[in-house]
Design an enzyme around this catalytic site. Structure first.
Site, PDB file in Angstrom:
ATOM      1  N   GLN A 145      21.522  66.130  23.942  1.00 43.97           N
ATOM      2  CA  GLN A 145      22.160  67.489  23.768  1.00 43.97           C
ATOM      3  C   GLN A 145      21.802  68.102  22.590  1.00 43.97           C
ATOM      4  O   GLN A 145      21.978  69.319  22.261  1.00 43.97           O
ATOM      5  CB  GLN A 145      23.508  67.601  24.122  1.00 43.97           C
ATOM      6  CG  GLN A 145      24.505  66.664  22.946  1.00 43.97           C
ATOM      7  CD  GLN A 145      25.739  66.745  23.028  1.00 43.97           C
ATOM      8  OE1 GLN A 145      26.241  65.867  23.968  1.00 43.97           O
ATOM      9  NE2 GLN A 145      26.720  67.413  22.364  1.00 43.97           N
ATOM     10  N   CYS A 151      27.951  68.766  25.707  1.00 38.03           N
ATOM     11  CA  CYS A 151      28.169  67.590  26.364  1.00 38.03           C
ATOM     12  C   CYS A 151      28.578  67.703  27.774  1.00 38.03           C
ATOM     13  O   CYS A 151      28.401  67.031  28.778  1.00 38.03           O
ATOM     14  CB  CYS A 151      28.973  66.596  25.875  1.00 38.03           C
ATOM     15  SG  CYS A 151      30.513  67.450  25.410  1.00 38.03           S
ATOM     16  N   HIS A 287      34.691  64.877  24.340  1.00 32.39           N
ATOM     17  CA  HIS A 287      33.390  64.683  24.685  1.00 32.39           C
ATOM     18  C   HIS A 287      33.377  64.477  26.070  1.00 32.39           C
ATOM     19  O   HIS A 287      33.920  63.630  26.663  1.00 32.39           O
ATOM     20  CB  HIS A 287      32.638  63.437  23.713  1.00 32.39           C
ATOM     21  CG  HIS A 287      31.414  63.443  23.912  1.00 32.39           C
ATOM     22  ND1 HIS A 287      30.396  64.315  23.842  1.00 32.39           N
ATOM     23  CD2 HIS A 287      30.695  62.132  24.226  1.00 32.39           C
ATOM     24  CE1 HIS A 287      29.076  63.656  23.988  1.00 32.39           C
ATOM     25  NE2 HIS A 287      29.202  62.417  24.155  1.00 32.39           N
ATOM     26  N   ASN A 309      25.448  58.386  27.924  1.00 32.68           N
ATOM     27  CA  ASN A 309      25.931  59.442  26.930  1.00 32.68           C
ATOM     28  C   ASN A 309      24.792  60.327  26.995  1.00 32.68           C
ATOM     29  O   ASN A 309      23.639  60.207  27.640  1.00 32.68           O
ATOM     30  CB  ASN A 309      26.289  58.785  25.471  1.00 32.68           C
ATOM     31  CG  ASN A 309      26.841  59.625  24.630  1.00 32.68           C
ATOM     32  OD1 ASN A 309      27.165  60.700  24.870  1.00 32.68           O
ATOM     33  ND2 ASN A 309      27.296  58.844  23.495  1.00 32.68           N
TER      34      ASN A 309
END
Length: 348
Positions: A145, A151, A287, A309
């Protein structure tokens, strides 16, 4: 209808406010940072780290400030690793950032009061001791990102891509940038944050999403230029919110498909490897990530979530983190069971 010029003005104003905010954040961090003596070994380590990360600073004052931050982070990492907690921290790409800067630049989930969720039908938990959707050909490579607080878009797209593949479509790489640019009417704020449910709502209304190739990621706020001609066939018929603090239902949901989840990311800034078991990481959700499986570590016997992630493949275990399933059992570790959801795809 909002005119094109007004939309451009709104975006430019948002960018200006974001820039002003980051300058203020840096000044605040600079004023709050206590100066500490820096050893020769730490200076050498910092120099090597800068070369590895291709870091350049604009002024000697900025470099000195980053060296101070690096030294403090290095000490924090040494102390944590000396405790032999079953996971390790390291001097990764975020080693010259304060925690406050890190959260401001590399997260972006805007937590809201969770609406009442309908409990989805559970899969039989006894049918699999572990699930790893990465090995089933339904999870794309880890994305990045950058320093855009998007996110939430990466989390939603990860769940959408996998759900579409499981529903019978090809494994497309869909556009996070389209969500950044176009889902403001649903409540998202581009690089200033958003929610996965609001991203799912946009995809449902738009009857699909463009591919990454047709609408590439820029990592900055832009003007929406989505077109029905670029939309791919997978459509969201609805999405399911996992009941808050129901880790068993989240486990059952991940048995069926990857799931968007929110976590408090402060404590994972320097995560490198192992089963992350910090029971003090909190529940201040900031997040968005994706739970793509679960399992048990053979040596430590710790049960874990496999979490994808969006900080690139150089962070963590090639972009992933294993998070202890038995820590903070009511909320899940770092609040992972507090705000989970996944899309339901209309089959072809």
């Amino acid at each position: 209808m909002v005119s094109h010029k007004l939309r451009v003005f709104i975006i430019l104003a948002a960018l200006a406010l974001s820039t002003i905010g980051m300058i203020a954040l840096h000044r605040r961090a600079t004023s709050n940072l206590k100066q500490v003596p820096i050893s020769k070994s730490v200076r050498t380590l910092f120099s090597a780290w800068k070369n590895t990360q291709n870091k350049l600073y604009t002024t000697p004052q900025e470099e000195q400030f980053r060296l101070q931050v690096f030294a403090k982070n290095h000490q924090k990492i040494k102390v944590s690793n000396s405790r032999k907690l079953g996971y390790t921290l390291g001097l990764n790409l975020f080693a010259d950032l304060t925690e406050e800067e890190f959260v401001a630049k590399y997260t972006g989930y805007k937590h809201q009061k969770t609406k009442k969720a309908v409990k989805p039908q559970q899969a039989k938990l006894g049918q699999a001791a572990s699930v790893d959707w990465r090995t089933q050909g339904v999870v794309n490579a880890v994305k990045n990102q950058g320093s855009c607080g998007s996110c939430w878009a990466f989390s939603a797209v990860a769940a959408f891509e996998s759900a579409a593949k499981l529903a019978g479509y090809a494994l497309f790489s869909f556009s996070e940038q389209q969500l950044v640019d176009c889902s403001r009417p649903e409540g998202n704020q581009g690089c200033n944050g958003g929610l996965m449910d609001q991203a799912f709502t946009y995809i449902e209304k738009s009857q699909g999403l463009a591919t990454e190739q047709d609408y590439p990621y820029k990592g900055t706020d832009g003007v929406c230029h989505a077109s029905s001609k670029t939309m791919q066939a997978p459509q969201i018929g609805s999405f399911t919110d996992v009941p808050k603090n129901d880790c068993q239902t989240l486990l059952a949901s991940v048995t069926k498909q990857p799931v968007s989840v929110a976590i408090a990311a402060n404590a994972i800034q320097f995560y490198t490897t192992g089963v992350f078991s910090n029971k003090f990481c909190g529940t201040g959700l900031n997040h968005g990530v994706a739970a793509v499986g679960y399992g048990t570590d053979a040596s430590s016997k710790k049960n874990y979530w496999i979490v994808r992630n969006s900080w690139g493949a150089t962070w963590g275990e090639k972009g992933y983190i294993l998070m202890d399933r038995d820590v903070q059992p009511s909320t899940g570790i770092c609040g992972i069971c507090m705000a989970a959801s996944y899309p339901n795809i209309v089959k072809p």
